[in-house]
Design an enzyme around this catalytic site. Structure first.
Site, PDB file in Angstrom:
ATOM      1  N   SER A   1       0.868  -1.177  -0.003  1.00 19.16           N
ATOM      2  CA  SER A   1       0.092  -0.057   0.093  1.00 19.16           C
ATOM      3  C   SER A   1       1.123   1.286   0.139  1.00 19.16           C
ATOM      4  O   SER A   1       0.500   2.160  -0.099  1.00 19.16           O
ATOM      5  CB  SER A   1      -0.934   0.100   1.071  1.00 19.16           C
ATOM      6  OG  SER A   1      -0.214   0.084   2.469  1.00 19.16           O
TER       7      SER A   1
ATOM      8  N   HIS B   1      -5.491  -4.358  -1.970  1.00 20.01           N
ATOM      9  CA  HIS B   1      -5.057  -3.194  -2.905  1.00 20.01           C
ATOM     10  C   HIS B   1      -5.101  -3.693  -4.450  1.00 20.01           C
ATOM     11  O   HIS B   1      -4.688  -2.920  -5.338  1.00 20.01           O
ATOM     12  CB  HIS B   1      -4.007  -2.495  -2.611  1.00 20.01           C
ATOM     13  CG  HIS B   1      -4.025  -1.466  -1.619  1.00 20.01           C
ATOM     14  ND1 HIS B   1      -4.745  -0.257  -1.626  1.00 20.01           N
ATOM     15  CD2 HIS B   1      -3.683  -1.660  -0.258  1.00 20.01           C
ATOM     16  CE1 HIS B   1      -4.614   0.320  -0.235  1.00 20.01           C
ATOM     17  NE2 HIS B   1      -4.131  -0.514   0.548  1.00 20.01           N
TER      18      HIS B   1
ATOM     19  N   LYS C   1     -11.577  -0.890  -0.776  1.00 22.49           N
ATOM     20  CA  LYS C   1     -10.802   0.066  -1.560  1.00 22.49           C
ATOM     21  C   LYS C   1     -11.321   0.061  -3.070  1.00 22.49           C
ATOM     22  O   LYS C   1     -12.130   0.894  -3.284  1.00 22.49           O
ATOM     23  CB  LYS C   1      -9.351  -0.760  -1.488  1.00 22.49           C
ATOM     24  CG  LYS C   1      -8.860  -0.905  -0.159  1.00 22.49           C
ATOM     25  CD  LYS C   1      -8.016   0.260   0.538  1.00 22.49           C
ATOM     26  CE  LYS C   1      -8.096   0.386   1.920  1.00 22.49           C
ATOM     27  NZ  LYS C   1      -7.263  -0.985   2.469  1.00 22.49           N
TER      28      LYS C   1
HETATM   29  C1  LIG Z   1      -7.344  -1.531   4.100  1.00 26.18           C
HETATM   30  C2  LIG Z   1      -6.642  -2.687   4.335  1.00 26.18           C
HETATM   31  C3  LIG Z   1      -7.397  -3.689   4.736  1.00 26.18           C
HETATM   32  C4  LIG Z   1      -8.516  -3.604   5.545  1.00 26.18           C
HETATM   33  O1  LIG Z   1      -9.574  -2.975   4.817  1.00 26.18           O
HETATM   34  P1  LIG Z   1     -10.972  -2.559   5.531  1.00 26.18           P
HETATM   35  O2  LIG Z   1     -11.143  -1.151   5.354  1.00 26.18           O
HETATM   36  O3  LIG Z   1     -10.747  -2.938   7.136  1.00 26.18           O
HETATM   37  O4  LIG Z   1     -11.777  -3.652   5.065  1.00 26.18           O
HETATM   38  C5  LIG Z   1      -6.510  -5.059   5.188  1.00 26.18           C
HETATM   39  N1  LIG Z   1      -5.535  -5.236   4.508  1.00 26.18           N
HETATM   40  C6  LIG Z   1      -4.722  -4.142   3.879  1.00 26.18           C
HETATM   41  C7  LIG Z   1      -3.385  -4.157   3.276  1.00 26.18           C
HETATM   42  C8  LIG Z   1      -5.354  -2.798   3.695  1.00 26.18           C
HETATM   43  O5  LIG Z   1      -4.748  -1.985   2.966  1.00 26.18           O
END
Ligand SMILES: *Cc1c(COP(=O)(O)O)cnc(C)c1O
Length: 242
Positions: free
Chosen positions: A30, A58, A89
């Site tokens: 990310s 992502h 996302k």
């Molecule tokens: C955003 C994210 C999540 C979890 O997203 P939620 O908004 O809680 O569903 C999990 N892993 C990664 C790497 C993320 O960037």
């Protein structure tokens, strides 16, 4: 990958201490927007008899045919033991999923405390997630547009002299190195009409501060040109580019 292989060898050399090994990775990282070499990871997992788990938060809606994610991108469908993703996302809603074997599913449904003890999503959220999924299944158009936008934007930003790090995806960092510069750049861009958050220590190393820009399928060429113009202006102002 070399480090992973070394560690697996070390651990497998001590069989009494290593019955089961789980290799966990993000699909798309990310902060840098780079991609895990999942093909190599799965190869190593097979070689050393390990279980694999990929967090593709992502990658869903971004990589692979119809945005099926990193597993599909590397043509590894069915070969990753736990393929986890989120709808918050690329899908633009809430919630997530774990794709796994029936046995693992049963285990998770009975043992995941956060799942067991939390209320379900509202019907509106579920309907929106299903609608996102249907859009992706129906056509590859949005995914193609996303990549077209991404390629255009990245090329232009690099041509201006910015360092976009290791990014291979729509997550495009613009390196400022210093934290204060990242904060200032984000503030100045916001004043100019561009929203891009600063990413500073401890999210990244002290000398690796950046602003993180993200391209989506809904951006028009005019939107991208507007952003690029402002990024150039502020970048020059702060001495990040000449
Ligand atoms: C955003 C994210 C999540 C979890 O997203 P939620 O908004 O809680 O569903 C999990 N892993 C990664 C790497 C993320 O960037």
């Amino acid at each position: 990958m070399q480090d992973l292989e070394t560690k697996l060898k070390e651990v497998r050399a001590r069989p009494q201490q290593s019955k089961r090994i789980l290799i966990v990775t993000d699909g798309v990282f990310s902060m840098d927007g780079d991609i895990a070499p999942l093909d190599k990871i799965v190869n190593l997992a097979q070689q050393f008899d390990c279980v694999t788990y990929v967090d593709d938060a992502h990658g869903d809606g971004v990589l692979g045919e119809h945005g099926r994610g990193i597993t599909n991108h590397f043509k590894l469908d069915g070969k990753v033991d736990f393929d986890m993703g989120t709808f918050s996302k690329g899908f633009g809603t809430m919630g997530g999923y774990v794709a796994c074997s029936k046995t693992a599913k049963k285990y998770l449904l009975n043992k995941s405390r956060t799942w067991l003890l939390t209320g379900s999503h509202s019907p509106a959220v579920v309907a929106a997630s299903i609608a996102s999924l249907e859009l992706l299944e129906k056509s590859n158009k949005l995914v193609r547009k996303l990549w077209k936008n991404t390629k255009y934007y990245k090329k232009r930003v690099k041509e201006l002299g910015f360092d976009t790090g290791f990014s291979e995806t729509p997550i495009t960092p613009i390196m400022t190195y210093e934290s204060d510069k990242a904060r200032l750049m984000s503030e100045r861009l916001f004043e100019e009409g561009v929203f891009a958050l600063p990413i500073v220590f401890p999210m990244v190393a002290k000398d690796k501060a950046r602003i993180r820009t993200m391209i989506n399928a809904d951006h028009s060429r005019e939107d991208l040109d507007f952003a690029i113009e402002k990024i150039e202006k502020v970048g020059k102002e702060l001495g990040i580019i000449k």
